[in-house]
Design an enzyme around this catalytic site. Structure first.
Site, mmCIF file in Angstrom:
data_model
loop_
_atom_site.group_PDB
_atom_site.id
_atom_site.type_symbol
_atom_site.label_atom_id
_atom_site.label_comp_id
_atom_site.label_asym_id
_atom_site.label_seq_id
_atom_site.Cartn_x
_atom_site.Cartn_y
_atom_site.Cartn_z
ATOM 1 N N ASP A 21 0.851 -1.190 0.000
ATOM 2 C CA ASP A 21 0.000 0.000 0.000
ATOM 3 C C ASP A 21 0.886 1.239 0.000
ATOM 4 O O ASP A 21 1.692 1.429 0.914
ATOM 5 C CB ASP A 21 -0.914 -0.032 1.225
ATOM 6 C CG ASP A 21 -1.670 1.269 1.437
ATOM 7 O OD1 ASP A 21 -1.870 1.995 0.453
ATOM 8 O OD2 ASP A 21 -2.050 1.545 2.597
ATOM 9 N N ASP A 25 -4.110 3.886 2.809
ATOM 10 C CA ASP A 25 -5.532 3.605 2.980
ATOM 11 C C ASP A 25 -5.795 2.150 3.367
ATOM 12 O O ASP A 25 -6.944 1.734 3.499
ATOM 13 C CB ASP A 25 -6.330 3.968 1.721
ATOM 14 C CG ASP A 25 -5.996 3.095 0.523
ATOM 15 O OD1 ASP A 25 -5.073 2.250 0.627
ATOM 16 O OD2 ASP A 25 -6.652 3.249 -0.534
ATOM 17 N N ASP A 29 -1.829 -1.253 -3.825
ATOM 18 C CA ASP A 29 -2.150 -0.498 -5.035
ATOM 19 C C ASP A 29 -1.019 -0.615 -6.056
ATOM 20 O O ASP A 29 0.025 -1.231 -5.797
ATOM 21 C CB ASP A 29 -2.450 0.959 -4.698
ATOM 22 C CG ASP A 29 -1.402 1.593 -3.779
ATOM 23 O OD1 ASP A 29 -0.204 1.378 -4.041
ATOM 24 O OD2 ASP A 29 -1.786 2.271 -2.803
ATOM 25 N N ASP A 98 -5.057 -10.648 -15.603
ATOM 26 C CA ASP A 98 -6.150 -11.596 -15.452
ATOM 27 C C ASP A 98 -7.230 -11.264 -16.479
ATOM 28 O O ASP A 98 -7.624 -10.103 -16.613
ATOM 29 C CB ASP A 98 -6.744 -11.520 -14.041
ATOM 30 C CG ASP A 98 -6.659 -12.840 -13.303
ATOM 31 O OD1 ASP A 98 -7.310 -13.791 -13.767
ATOM 32 O OD2 ASP A 98 -5.938 -12.925 -12.295
ATOM 33 N N ASP A 199 -9.316 -16.678 -16.314
ATOM 34 C CA ASP A 199 -10.085 -17.183 -15.179
ATOM 35 C C ASP A 199 -11.146 -18.181 -15.651
ATOM 36 O O ASP A 199 -11.905 -17.891 -16.585
ATOM 37 C CB ASP A 199 -10.740 -15.995 -14.476
ATOM 38 C CG ASP A 199 -11.408 -16.369 -13.173
ATOM 39 O OD1 ASP A 199 -10.705 -16.786 -12.245
ATOM 40 O OD2 ASP A 199 -12.644 -16.220 -13.087
ATOM 41 N N GLU A 257 -7.089 -21.128 -16.512
ATOM 42 C CA GLU A 257 -7.531 -21.827 -15.307
ATOM 43 C C GLU A 257 -8.607 -22.827 -15.729
ATOM 44 O O GLU A 257 -9.603 -22.457 -16.346
ATOM 45 C CB GLU A 257 -8.096 -20.831 -14.294
ATOM 46 C CG GLU A 257 -8.504 -21.505 -12.984
ATOM 47 C CD GLU A 257 -9.247 -20.574 -12.051
ATOM 48 O OE1 GLU A 257 -9.117 -20.776 -10.824
ATOM 49 O OE2 GLU A 257 -9.953 -19.668 -12.521
ATOM 50 N N HIS A 333 -3.849 -17.137 -5.228
ATOM 51 C CA HIS A 333 -4.775 -16.329 -4.431
ATOM 52 C C HIS A 333 -5.989 -17.112 -3.952
ATOM 53 O O HIS A 333 -6.713 -16.644 -3.071
ATOM 54 C CB HIS A 333 -5.237 -15.123 -5.251
ATOM 55 C CG HIS A 333 -6.020 -15.510 -6.464
ATOM 56 N ND1 HIS A 333 -5.433 -16.104 -7.558
ATOM 57 C CD2 HIS A 333 -7.343 -15.418 -6.747
ATOM 58 C CE1 HIS A 333 -6.361 -16.349 -8.458
ATOM 59 N NE2 HIS A 333 -7.535 -15.953 -8.000
ATOM 60 N N ASP A 334 -6.223 -18.298 -4.531
ATOM 61 C CA ASP A 334 -7.370 -19.130 -4.141
ATOM 62 C C ASP A 334 -6.980 -20.331 -3.282
ATOM 63 O O ASP A 334 -7.859 -21.087 -2.861
ATOM 64 C CB ASP A 334 -8.089 -19.663 -5.391
ATOM 65 C CG ASP A 334 -8.932 -18.610 -6.077
ATOM 66 O OD1 ASP A 334 -9.336 -17.649 -5.407
ATOM 67 O OD2 ASP A 334 -9.180 -18.751 -7.290
#
Length: 563
Positions: A21, A25, A29, A98, A199, A257, A333-334
Site C-alpha cells: 500500500d 488507505d 495499489d 487476469d 479465469d 484456469e 490467491h485461491d
C-alpha cells in the site's frame, strides 16, 4: 526452431490488494507494486501476473468486473498502470493480466442494459431462463454456495451465475459478445501487456439445454453441475476463434484456469501445433487433500497421501511431455499456503518450504510463485469469522453453521486450513507496523508471525527460503535439462520420499525430496546407474563425497544432483 520464451520463464503472482500500500488507505495499489519491482528482479523471476485491477464493486475481490477498460480507484489510475508497465519492461520483466470473461459484474453496463427489457440488445449477452414450476430453471449450485440462479423480478426470468449472484455468466453462444471480449483483449495487448491468465476459461461453454445436475449430495438441495459446465461442446471452437482473432497476432503467454481438467484436456488445449493456449492451471494435485465423502466440497479435510501426489504429478508430467506444457504451482490467491498445507509451518517451516520449492521448480513446466511463498509465509488462524473477508469463506460459515447447524469449531478448522484468505493476508515486508505493508489499517489482518517471517529478514539471511528460491530460478536459467528434460519417477511406492529424474540427452538430474518429518532411508534402485554426482542444491549441509545410493534423509530434506 527456437523454443517459446514462456518455457524458460518463472512467473510471480501479485495479489494487488495485499502486496504493498503506497498511500496509507490499507489497500495495496499499483504504485506499491512499482515500488517493489527491484525485489522481484532480485528474486530472478521473468513475468509478473497481476490479479484483477479493473473497475469492480469488489464482491469477489475484483473478479466481478464492471469496466474491463478502467482501473479500480482503490488501486490507482490508468497512468499508474502505465507507469507500472513501463517500469516492468525497463527491468526486462513481462506483465500478465487476469482475463475474467466467464462472467462480469452485475454492475457492468451490459448487464444493467440487459435488465431493462427482454428485448434489450444486451439481453443475450447473459444466460436467462424462465422459471420451472415456479422455481429455479435447474438444480445447479453456485461455487460459493446456494443456487446458481437469481430471479430478476421485473422481467420474471432467472439469470445464471456459477459464482456470486453479482457475477452473472456471460453467454458465449452470442457472437457479438465474443467480439466484445476480443476487443477488450486487444485493448490491453496494444498497451503492451504480455499475456493473460484466463479465469475459469473452461467454463465458457455449458451443456446444451442446461439440464439438471446428477444428485451427488442428497442432503443438499443444490448440486454441483460439474461436467455440465466444464469443457463444454463448443469450448475448442470458442478458443480457436479467440486464437485466430487475437492470440495468434501477438507474442504473448497464455494460461487457462481449468477446474476438472485432465491430461487429455491439457494436450487438447495446449498442444503447440493444434492447441489454443500455452498451458493450463489444473486442480488435480490441489484436490488431493479433500474428502468428497464428507459432502463439504473443498472444505472436507483429509491428509495428503504422497502416493496420490506422485501418481497425479507423474501422469501430467509424462502425458504432456512433447505434446503440451505444464504450469507448476502449489499456491495462488485461491489456495492456502503450501508450507502449512503440504509441509510443516512450525519447527520445520524453513526446511519444508525449501523442499516444496525444490520439488516443484525442477519438474517440467513453467513455475508460478505466489507472493510470500518465497518467504515461507504461512496460513493465518484468525479467531473469529468476523476477521475473514473472503465471500466463499463467509458463505460457508453461514450455510454450515447457521443453516445446517454444524459444529462451529469444526467449520473454523476447515477455514483455517482452506480459506482463500490464507493467501490474502498482507505481504510481510519487514518487522515494523503492519509488516511494512501499510501505514494505515490493512483491509485484512496481518499474520501475527510477520516479525519472524518477512522479506527484510530473508534478504539478509543467505540460508533463507528466498535465497533458495533464487538459486532454483538460476538453475532453470543455466541448465536446459530443467526446462526440457524428460521426467521419470523413482521409488513409486515409497510413502515418504518423492524422487524423480529429468533427462535431456546425456545430461540427467536426480531430485530427492522427503515429504515428512521422519528420517527415511533412501535406497536407489540397483539398476540405477550414474557417475560423478554433482550436488546442485540442497536445504541441509551435505558432505560432497557422501554416498547417494543409500543414505538417510533428514526431516523435509531435499537434494538435487546432476549426474
Amino acid at each position: 526452431m527456437k523454443e517459446p520464451w514462456f518455457k524458460d520463464s518463472v512467473v510471480y503472482q501479485v495479489y494487488p490488494r495485499s502486496f504493498r500500500d503506497s498511500d496509507g488507505d490499507g489497500i495495496g495499489d499499483l504504485r506499491g507494486i512499482t515500488a517493489k519491482l527491484d525485489y522481484l528482479k532480485a528474486l530472478g523471476v521473468d513475468v509478473v501476473w497481476l490479479s484483477p485491477v479493473y473497475q469492480s464493486p469488489n464482491d469477489d475481490n475484483g473478479y466481478d468486473i464492471s469496466d474491463y477498460r478502467a482501473i479500480m480507484g482503490e488501486f490507482g489510475t490508468m497512468a499508474d498502470f502505465d507507469a507500472l508497465l513501463d517500469a516492468l519492461h525497463a527491468r526486462g520483466l513481462k506483465l500478465v493480466m487476469d482475463l475474467v470473461v466467464n462472467h462480469s459484474s452485475d454492475e457492468h453496463p451490459w448487464f444493467v442494459e440487459a435488465c431493462k427489457s427482454k428485448d434489450s440488445p444486451y439481453r443475450d449477452y447473459y444466460i436467462w431462463r424462465a422459471p420451472r414450476e415456479g422455481a429455479e430453471p435447474n438444480n445447479w449450485a453456485s461455487a460459493f454456495g446456494g443456487p446458481a440462479w437469481t430471479l430478476h423480478e421485473p422481467t420474471g426470468e432467472y439469470y445464471l451465475h456459477l459464482f456470486s449472484k453479482k457475477q452473472p455468466d456471460l453467454n458465449w453462444e452470442n457472437p457479438q459478445l465474443r467480439q466484445e471480449v476480443y476487443a477488450l483483449m486487444r485493448f490491453w495487448l496494444d498497451k503492451g501487456v504480455d499475456g493473460f491468465r484466463m479465469d475459469v476459461i473452461n467454463m465458457i461453454s455449458k451443456a446444451p439445454g442446461l439440464p439438471d445436475a446428477p444428485v451427488t449430495a442428497p442432503q443438499r438441495r443444490w448440486q454441483v453441475p460439474g461436467p455440465l459446465v466444464f469443457h463444454g461442446p463448443r469450448l475448442g471452437e470458442f478458443l480457436c476463434e479467440m486464437k485466430h482473432e487475437v492470440l495468434s497476432r501477438y507474442d504473448l503467454i497464455t494460461v487457462g484456469e481449468a477446474p476438472c481438467a485432465t491430461p487429455e484436456h491439457g494436450i487438447q488445449l495446449t498442444h503447440e501445433e493444434d492447441g489454443f493456449l500455452n498451458m493450463l492451471f489444473q486442480f488435480e494435485h490441489v484436490d488431493l487433500d479433500t474428502d468428497p465423502a464428507l459432502g463439504l466440497g473443498k472444505w472436507g479435510l483429509k491428509g495428503l497421501d504422497l502416493l496420490d501426489l506422485k501418481a497425479t504429478m507423474s501422469r501430467w508430467q509424462r502425458e504432456l511431455h512433447g505434446r503440451g506444457w505444464n504450469s507448476l504451482y502449489l499456491s495462488n490467491h485461491d489456495q492456502p499456503r503450501p508450507v502449512s498445507r503440504f509441509g510443516d509451518d512450525g519447527r520445520w517451516r524453513v526446511e519444508s518450504a525449501k523442499m516444496l520449492g525444490t520439488f516443484l521448480h525442477l519438474l517440467q513446466g513453467t513455475p508460478y510463485i505466489y507472493q510470500g511463498e518465497e518467504l515461507g509465509m504461512t496460513n493465518v488462524r484468525f479467531d473469529s469469522i468476523a476477521e475473514y473477508r473472503d465471500i466463499e469463506t463467509l458463505n460457508l460459515w453461514r450455510e454450515a453453521v447457521h443453516e445446517r447447524g454444524m459444529d462451529p469449531a469444526q467449520v473454523m478448522a476447515a477455514i483455517h486450513a482452506k480459506s482463500r484468505d490464507n493467501a490474502r493476508t498482507p505481504m510481510q515486508w519487514d518487522d515494523g507496523p503492519n509488516a511494512g505493508f501499510s501505514s494505515g489499517t490493512p483491509w485484512i489482518g496481518v499474520n501475527p508471525n510477520y516479525r519472524e517471517i518477512n522479506a527484510q529478514r530473508a534478504l539478509a539471511d543467505p540460508g533463507s527460503v528466498f535465497h533458495h528460491y533464487r538459486r532454483l530460478i538460476e538453475l532453470r536459467r543455466t541448465l536446459p535439462v530443467v526446462v526440457h528434460g524428460r521426467y521419470e519417477l523413482l521409488l513409486p511406492e515409497h510413502p515418504e520420499i518423492y524422487a524423480y529424474t529429468r533427462t535431456l540427452g546425456a545430461e540427467r538430474l536426480l531430485v530427492i525430496c522427503n515429504f515428512g518429518s521422519g528420517t527415511p532411508r533412501c535406497e536407489l534402485p540397483e539398476d540405477f546407474s550414474f557417475d560423478r554426482p554433482e550436488l546442485l542444491i540442497a536445504n541441509y549441509p551435505v558432505d560432497e563425497g557422501s554416498d547417494i545410493r543409500s543414505f538417510t534423509l533428514r526431516p523435509y530434506e531435499a537434494r538435487a544432483y546432476r549426474l
